[in-house]
Design a protein around this motif. Sequence first.
Motif, PDB file in Angstrom:
ATOM      1  N   GLN A  41       2.822   0.406  -6.067  1.00 49.67           N
ATOM      2  CA  GLN A  41       1.658   0.241  -4.924  1.00 49.67           C
ATOM      3  C   GLN A  41       0.825   1.329  -5.331  1.00 49.67           C
ATOM      4  O   GLN A  41       1.195   2.640  -4.953  1.00 49.67           O
ATOM      5  CB  GLN A  41       1.874   0.051  -3.680  1.00 49.67           C
ATOM      6  N   LYS A  45      -4.664  -0.001  -3.318  1.00 54.34           N
ATOM      7  CA  LYS A  45      -4.223  -1.167  -3.952  1.00 54.34           C
ATOM      8  C   LYS A  45      -3.286  -2.127  -3.540  1.00 54.34           C
ATOM      9  O   LYS A  45      -2.379  -1.405  -2.742  1.00 54.34           O
ATOM     10  CB  LYS A  45      -4.135  -1.214  -5.423  1.00 54.34           C
ATOM     11  N   GLU A  46      -3.069  -3.238  -3.547  1.00 52.82           N
ATOM     12  CA  GLU A  46      -1.950  -4.040  -3.010  1.00 52.82           C
ATOM     13  C   GLU A  46      -0.670  -3.786  -3.839  1.00 52.82           C
ATOM     14  O   GLU A  46      -0.940  -3.588  -4.963  1.00 52.82           O
ATOM     15  CB  GLU A  46      -2.235  -5.502  -3.027  1.00 52.82           C
ATOM     16  N   ARG A  47       0.572  -3.876  -3.338  1.00 51.76           N
ATOM     17  CA  ARG A  47       1.806  -3.842  -3.872  1.00 51.76           C
ATOM     18  C   ARG A  47       1.757  -4.933  -4.995  1.00 51.76           C
ATOM     19  O   ARG A  47       1.409  -6.143  -4.824  1.00 51.76           O
ATOM     20  CB  ARG A  47       2.832  -3.922  -3.028  1.00 51.76           C
TER      21      ARG A  47
END
Length: 124
Positions: A41, A45-47
């Motif tokens: 991650q 930002k998204e994982r």
Amino acid sequence: QVQLVESGGGSVQAGGSLRLSCAVSKNYLSFNYYCLGWFRQAPGKEREEVATISGTGSTSYDDSVKGRFPISRDNAKRSLYLQMISLKPEDTAMYYCAAHPGSCPKNQYEYRYWGQGTQVTVSS
């Protein structure tokens, strides 16, 4: 309860290498029964999934790391590894290992056990 502890993160210059390790504690299930994976991650930002390896050794990779980040496991040592080569600034992120008993989940949120993460920072 299964505990996962990551190590090996750090700061490197672009083009450098790091090797991440994840130690998995014992429980009643055989280690080779688990699907294991690396996720990352980045700030804001998204994982995302990086790479996974099943109990039988089948691997899958995100296109962004294919050919650069081989994933491996040592069942005798109850450990998972991610060899990171040709690192890029965009690889900068917190890296997490995860484990799930049985088949590898299609969705990262189905993984049952997670480590605390290890930071990887790549400078240009």
